[in-house]
Design an enzyme around this catalytic site. Structure first.
Site, PDB file in Angstrom:
ATOM      1  N   ARG A 153      32.724 -11.446  12.977  1.00  0.00           N
ATOM      2  CA  ARG A 153      31.793 -12.147  12.175  1.00  0.00           C
ATOM      3  C   ARG A 153      31.457 -13.581  12.790  1.00  0.00           C
ATOM      4  O   ARG A 153      32.333 -14.205  13.018  1.00  0.00           O
ATOM      5  CB  ARG A 153      32.442 -12.350  10.642  1.00  0.00           C
ATOM      6  CG  ARG A 153      32.881 -11.014  10.163  1.00  0.00           C
ATOM      7  CD  ARG A 153      33.964 -11.322   8.923  1.00  0.00           C
ATOM      8  NE  ARG A 153      33.522 -12.542   8.052  1.00  0.00           N
ATOM      9  CZ  ARG A 153      32.640 -12.111   6.907  1.00  0.00           C
ATOM     10  NH1 ARG A 153      32.062 -10.864   6.873  1.00  0.00           N
ATOM     11  NH2 ARG A 153      32.164 -13.061   6.017  1.00  0.00           N
TER      12      ARG A 153
ATOM     13  N   ALA B  30      37.474 -16.940  17.971  1.00  0.00           N
ATOM     14  CA  ALA B  30      38.342 -17.292  16.951  1.00  0.00           C
ATOM     15  C   ALA B  30      38.163 -17.589  15.713  1.00  0.00           C
ATOM     16  O   ALA B  30      36.597 -17.648  15.285  1.00  0.00           O
ATOM     17  CB  ALA B  30      38.808 -18.617  17.318  1.00  0.00           C
TER      18      ALA B  30
ATOM     19  N   SER C 273      30.066 -17.118  13.857  1.00  0.00           N
ATOM     20  CA  SER C 273      30.252 -18.460  13.273  1.00  0.00           C
ATOM     21  C   SER C 273      29.339 -18.698  12.277  1.00  0.00           C
ATOM     22  O   SER C 273      29.931 -19.235  11.260  1.00  0.00           O
ATOM     23  CB  SER C 273      30.467 -19.413  14.423  1.00  0.00           C
ATOM     24  OG  SER C 273      29.253 -19.436  15.250  1.00  0.00           O
TER      25      SER C 273
ATOM     26  N   ALA D 282      38.065 -23.489  13.779  1.00  0.00           N
ATOM     27  CA  ALA D 282      38.671 -22.379  14.445  1.00  0.00           C
ATOM     28  C   ALA D 282      39.062 -22.657  15.785  1.00  0.00           C
ATOM     29  O   ALA D 282      40.172 -22.456  16.475  1.00  0.00           O
ATOM     30  CB  ALA D 282      37.988 -21.119  14.434  1.00  0.00           C
TER      31      ALA D 282
ATOM     32  N   LYS E 203      23.704 -19.330  26.370  1.00  0.00           N
ATOM     33  CA  LYS E 203      24.828 -19.207  25.089  1.00  0.00           C
ATOM     34  C   LYS E 203      23.905 -19.575  23.793  1.00  0.00           C
ATOM     35  O   LYS E 203      23.995 -18.816  22.853  1.00  0.00           O
ATOM     36  CB  LYS E 203      25.829 -20.130  25.229  1.00  0.00           C
ATOM     37  CG  LYS E 203      26.819 -20.204  23.948  1.00  0.00           C
ATOM     38  CD  LYS E 203      27.687 -18.832  23.870  1.00  0.00           C
ATOM     39  CE  LYS E 203      28.582 -18.607  22.720  1.00  0.00           C
ATOM     40  NZ  LYS E 203      29.683 -19.829  22.212  1.00  0.00           N
TER      41      LYS E 203
HETATM   42  O1  KPL Z   1      29.309 -17.493  19.754  1.00  0.00           O
HETATM   43  C1  KPL Z   1      29.291 -16.595  19.197  1.00  0.00           C
HETATM   44  C2  KPL Z   1      29.340 -17.072  17.498  1.00  0.00           C
HETATM   45  O2  KPL Z   1      29.741 -16.519  16.613  1.00  0.00           O
HETATM   46  O3  KPL Z   1      29.052 -18.215  17.262  1.00  0.00           O
HETATM   47  C3  KPL Z   1      29.181 -15.298  19.197  1.00  0.00           C
HETATM   48  C4  KPL Z   1      28.953 -15.076  20.820  1.00  0.00           C
HETATM   49  C5  KPL Z   1      27.797 -14.503  18.525  1.00  0.00           C
HETATM   50  C6  KPL Z   1      30.313 -14.400  18.819  1.00  0.00           C
HETATM   51  O4  KPL Z   1      30.507 -14.091  17.687  1.00  0.00           O
END
Ligand code: KPL
Length: 305
Positions: A255, A132, A257, A13, A187
């Site tokens: 949703r 994405a 990742s 993505a 993060k």
């Molecule tokens: O980084 C993300 C992921 O899906 O890996 C979040 C911030 C949780 C957003 O969906």
């Protein structure tokens, strides 16, 4: 040979989205895959970018052979964390001794693994909240342009500024930062608190807030992971549970990742998120029971797929 300024490594993505947005803005872009047949199909068809309900086809040079590209000024690694070393080795064929290599992957430990393969002063690391969704091979939906923050863990800030400028020029809201570890841990804590719970319950991010038990669990995971960050001398601020809740609100329809991986039967990044946080806690003699339990549960789930 395609002369490229930016080479994306990994046609997932993030890879497809960044390749398409950069190419659309006139940057010369390449996309490096490890599967030749898929690379040929993407090269022939272009990347299908879905945005605001409309589709655009963006032609992008795509190959599984790194030597098909001239050395790139910036290589962006966006493969899943378990493939980091293989991707960095593969990308070496499209690098010279000036190329900067940026990881925008989820999880901890990626830039260190890349720096074992590429000179550490040329490695950049960052995070992005751009959303994405991979809809199919070479087909991606832009869920929203977020913020991209990147820095240079071992090099000078100049490279990071240049790379951030290049991304910002195409509207990607990128900035160079000094405290890369703080950003990567922040993060990782967000991902540690949200992603496993969405994968286990199969719910979009926003629904974690609607269920009191899940909301509390998410806060406890965020606190546990933030305590590990502090024990590793990383400053992540005091309010990680509320930061995590804000991200859930801002990405309510997403949703995660990890949920996308579990749904598609792909290996998840749990070992590089909660698993890695638990491992770093153990190194310091700290307990991290929630991260350990979530790692085991999501690991078991993935095996069952
Ligand atoms: O980084 C993300 C992921 O899906 O890996 C979040 C911030 C949780 C957003 O969906």
């Amino acid at each position: 040979m395609a002369g490229v300024d930016v080479l994306l490594v990994g046609p997932g993505a993030m890879g497809c989205l960044h390749a398409a947005l950069l190419a659309e803005a006139g940057v010369s872009v390449g996309l490096l895959d490890y599967r030749p047949e898929r690379a040929e199909r993407i090269a022939a068809r272009g990347i299908v970018l879905e945005r605001d309900g409309a589709e655009t086809i963006v032609p992008v040079a795509c190959s599984a052979c790194a030597s098909d590209f001239e050395p790139a000024r910036l290589v962006i690694i966006v493969v899943k964390s378990h493939a980091t070393e293989a991707a960095a080795r593969h990308a070496l064929g499209a690098c010279d001794d000036q190329s900067l290599v940026l990881t925008l992957q989820n999880g901890l430990g990626n830039w260190e693994r890349i720096a074992a393969i590429v000179a550490a002063e040329r490695v950049l690391a960052g995070t992005t909240s751009t959303g994405a969704t991979l809809l199919g091979e070479g087909r991606v939906r832009l869920a929203g342009v977020g913020h991209t923050r990147l820095g240079s863990p071992r090099g000078s800030v100049d490279g990071a500024r240049w790379a951030a400028g290049l991304l910002a020029d195409v509207g990607l809201r990128a900035e160079a930062i000094e405290d890369v570890e703080g950003a990567l841990w922040t993060k990782a804590i967000i991902n540690a608190a949200i992603n496993p719970l969405t994968a286990l319950t199969r719910r979009p991010n926003g629904e974690l807030l609607a269920d009191e038990g899940l909301r509390q669990t998410m806060a406890l995971v965020a606190e546990e992971a933030a305590a590990v960050a502090r024990a590793c001398d990383v400053d992540v601020g005091a309010e990680m549970p509320s930061v995590v809740e804000d991200v859930c609100r801002q990405t309510a329809q997403n949703r995660s990742s990890m949920l996308q991986d579990v749904s598609a039967g792909r290996r998840t990044e749990i070992d590089f998120i909660n698993g890695e946080i638990a491992r770093r806690a153990a190194e310091r003699g700290m307990p991290a029971p929630l991260c350990n339990v979530l790692t085991a549960l999501v690991g078991g789930l993935a095996e069952g797929n």
